[in-house]
Design an enzyme around this catalytic site. Structure first.
Site, short mmCIF file in Angstrom:
data_model
loop_
_atom_site.label_atom_id
_atom_site.label_comp_id
_atom_site.label_asym_id
_atom_site.label_seq_id
_atom_site.Cartn_x
_atom_site.Cartn_y
_atom_site.Cartn_z
N HIS A 17 -0.38 27.33 6.47
CA HIS A 17 0.13 26.13 5.79
C HIS A 17 0.17 24.94 6.75
CE1 HIS A 17 2.52 29.21 3.23
NE2 HIS A 17 1.63 28.68 2.42
N LYS A 41 7.37 34.89 -8.79
CA LYS A 41 7.73 35.49 -7.50
C LYS A 41 9.22 35.79 -7.36
CE LYS A 41 3.93 33.69 -4.71
NZ LYS A 41 3.51 32.73 -3.69
N ARG A 89 -8.27 29.89 1.31
CA ARG A 89 -8.74 30.84 2.32
C ARG A 89 -10.04 31.49 1.88
NH1 ARG A 89 -2.95 33.50 2.15
NH2 ARG A 89 -3.54 33.03 0.01
N SER A 126 1.74 34.62 3.14
CA SER A 126 3.19 34.85 3.29
C SER A 126 3.54 36.30 2.94
CB SER A 126 3.97 33.90 2.37
OG SER A 126 3.72 32.56 2.72
#
Ligand code: PNS
Length: 161
Positions: A17, A41, A89, A126
């Site tokens: 990030h 989440k 990514r 993460s």
């Protein structure tokens, strides 16, 4: 004055990030992280912890963070943001980001600008960072020292989290 909003749940912020934030500062006059809620989440770290850790990691870049308690599109309209920034990514990221980019454009007419992350950070997520930390692995090359400490504390408090 161009303003880019970098949204996410940042549980926790990673060096990936931070790398995207640094790239964004070369393209926009101002970059602000928006710590928002992802209803898909469950979080390990509290909202305040995530905000504090991200602010600390972003401080050297002169990038701030705001907590956004509602629709990201509304926040972008309120702030007059030029664009939303997201890091990619790989192709899987684009698959999950595309619907969010389209709904934000639908709601606020705002474009999402995708920046390709550094290949050396391509494996950092993460969720993976938390999994490594949960099992006592070394995350010091993946996150800031403050985040590494916070993860250690979180898993020491609750080994099952
Ligand atoms: O880091 P994440 O969890 O992939 O970030 C997702 C996030 C928080 C940016 C997204 O869920 C979001 O924008 N939440 C705020 C509420 C909202 O605007 N929802 C509709 C667009 S997804």
């Amino acid at each position: 004055m161009s303003l880019a909003i970098f949204p996410g749940s940042f549980d926790p912020i990673t060096l990936g990030h931070v790398d995207i934030a640094r790239r964004a500062t070369t393209l926009f006059d101002d970059v602000v992280f928006a710590l928002a809620h992802n209803s898909a989440k469950r979080y390990l770290l509290s909202l305040d912890q995530r905000a504090d850790l991200a602010r600390e990691a972003l401080k050297p870049l002169g990038v701030g963070l705001e907590i956004v308690d509602g629709l990201l599109a509304d926040y972008c309209k309120e702030t007059g943001a030029t664009a939303i920034i997201k890091g990619l990514r790989g192709g899987a990221d684009l698959d999950s980001e595309q619907p969010m980019a389209l709904i934000n454009r639908h709601l606020a007419g705002i474009e999402t600008v995708f920046l390709l992350g550094e290949p050396r950070y391509a494996h950092i997520a993460s969720s993976l960072v938390k999994d490594v930390a949960r099992h006592g692995g070394d995350v010091s090359d993946l996150v800031t020292p403050g985040v590494a400490d916070a993860l250690r504390d979180a898993f020491a408090d609750d080994g099952d989290t």
